[in-house]
Design a protein around this motif. Structure first.
Motif, mmCIF file in Angstrom:
data_model
loop_
_atom_site.group_PDB
_atom_site.id
_atom_site.type_symbol
_atom_site.label_atom_id
_atom_site.label_comp_id
_atom_site.label_asym_id
_atom_site.label_seq_id
_atom_site.Cartn_x
_atom_site.Cartn_y
_atom_site.Cartn_z
ATOM 1 N N ASP A 294 0.856 -1.192 0.000
ATOM 2 C CA ASP A 294 0.000 0.000 0.000
ATOM 3 C C ASP A 294 0.890 1.240 0.000
ATOM 4 O O ASP A 294 1.626 1.467 0.962
ATOM 5 N N GLY B 136 -1.848 3.650 -5.318
ATOM 6 C CA GLY B 136 -2.155 2.246 -5.559
ATOM 7 C C GLY B 136 -1.402 1.296 -4.650
ATOM 8 O O GLY B 136 -0.750 1.696 -3.699
ATOM 9 N N ALA C 138 -1.139 -3.359 -3.701
ATOM 10 C CA ALA C 138 -1.792 -4.660 -3.778
ATOM 11 C C ALA C 138 -3.138 -4.669 -3.067
ATOM 12 O O ALA C 138 -4.103 -5.279 -3.545
ATOM 13 N N GLU D 254 -5.211 -2.113 -2.503
ATOM 14 C CA GLU D 254 -6.186 -1.353 -3.287
ATOM 15 C C GLU D 254 -6.650 -2.142 -4.500
ATOM 16 O O GLU D 254 -7.850 -2.159 -4.842
ATOM 17 N N TYR D 255 -5.727 -2.802 -5.187
ATOM 18 C CA TYR D 255 -6.076 -3.585 -6.376
ATOM 19 C C TYR D 255 -6.978 -4.753 -6.002
ATOM 20 O O TYR D 255 -7.983 -5.020 -6.674
ATOM 21 N N TRP D 256 -6.617 -5.456 -4.918
ATOM 22 C CA TRP D 256 -7.437 -6.586 -4.478
ATOM 23 C C TRP D 256 -8.832 -6.115 -4.075
ATOM 24 O O TRP D 256 -9.836 -6.746 -4.423
ATOM 25 N N LYS E 225 -10.455 -3.552 -5.131
ATOM 26 C CA LYS E 225 -11.194 -3.204 -6.352
ATOM 27 C C LYS E 225 -11.794 -4.457 -6.986
ATOM 28 O O LYS E 225 -12.959 -4.462 -7.400
ATOM 29 N N MET E 226 -11.002 -5.536 -7.067
ATOM 30 C CA MET E 226 -11.503 -6.787 -7.622
ATOM 31 C C MET E 226 -12.615 -7.375 -6.757
ATOM 32 O O MET E 226 -13.577 -7.961 -7.263
ATOM 33 N N TRP F 154 -10.917 -12.010 -7.088
ATOM 34 C CA TRP F 154 -10.369 -11.566 -5.805
ATOM 35 C C TRP F 154 -9.896 -12.749 -4.976
ATOM 36 O O TRP F 154 -8.959 -12.628 -4.183
#
Length: 225
Positions: free
Chosen positions: A123, A136, A138, A140-142, A144-145, A174
């Motif tokens: 993060d 961004g 990991a 935040e990306y996870w 989002k998924m 996710w």
């Protein structure tokens, strides 16, 4: 972005620390067995595909995607395991050329760098607070998924699960990507452990720089016969 994923990761790391303190042997075997299970699943699926393709002219449609996912899991989990066991290969010529005190400082810098690397990829919000233009990570990306609920391309849930729980046929992305924040949190945690071990003299360096040299010594007389 919600911050409950951060809380869950913190609880996971604290729980791992407690379990490793109370059951060190079991946790060591558990981590090794998990990696063996991942490698074995890749081998079994690959071998099964060869048999199915050439003997029965069929095969599992999602085999390639499954193996790709498992291989990425193996790499991501192996990052922290390599630091924990000191099995990452590295060049130690500089560490061996300088005085012990300097080598220790350099090793500490290496461990701190690995920890920062894991935290930044996990993060980068805290980095942005320092005035650096970055965003961004990991988590935040996870997240989002997780919110979008996209599925994998080929991987499917078993039919009975789809009917019983009324879920989408494709495996949630996710669920596959959850290894990203977990592995990076583990990388930061193992790097912190290594930093403390080096600082207290329980460990010399972050890498295993002498593995090739040891192999040469062990097999020096192998060709004499």
């Amino acid at each position: 972005m919600a911050y409950w994923p951060h809380l869950y990761l913190l609880i996971f790391i604290l729980a791992l620390w407690v379990l490793e303190k109370r059951f060190p042997k079991f946790m060591e075997r558990f981590e090794e067995n998990l990696l063996v299970l991942v490698i074995s699943s890749i081998m079994v699926v690959s071998f099964g595909q060869v048999i199915a393709r050439y003997a029965f002219n069929t095969g599992w449609v999602a085999a390639l995607e499954f193996n790709t996912v498992m291989f990425s899991w193996l790499i991501l989990l192996g990052m922290s395991y390599g630091i924990k066991t000191g099995s990452h290969l590295g060049v130690d010529i500089l560490l061996n050329a300088v005085p012990k005190g300097t080598a220790k400082v350099l090793s500490l810098i290496g461990a701190a760098g690995a920890m920062l690397y894991g935290l930044i990829l996990l993060d980068s919000t805290w980095v942005a607070m320092l005035g650096i233009d970055v965003r961004g990570g990991a988590i935040e990306y996870w997240y989002k998924m997780w919110r979008i609920g996209l599925g994998q391309e080929e991987l499917r849930y078993p039919a009975f699960m789809v009917e019983a729980f009324d879920i989408q046929p494709r495996v949630h992305r996710w669920l596959v990507l959850v290894i990203l924040p977990i592995s990076l949190a583990l990388l930061a945690y193992r790097s912190l452990q290594a930093f403390l071990a080096i600082a207290t003299g329980k460990r010399d360096m972050l890498i295993s720089g002498h593995e090739a040299q040891e192999l040469v010594e062990e097999n020096k007389g192998a060709l004499k016969d």
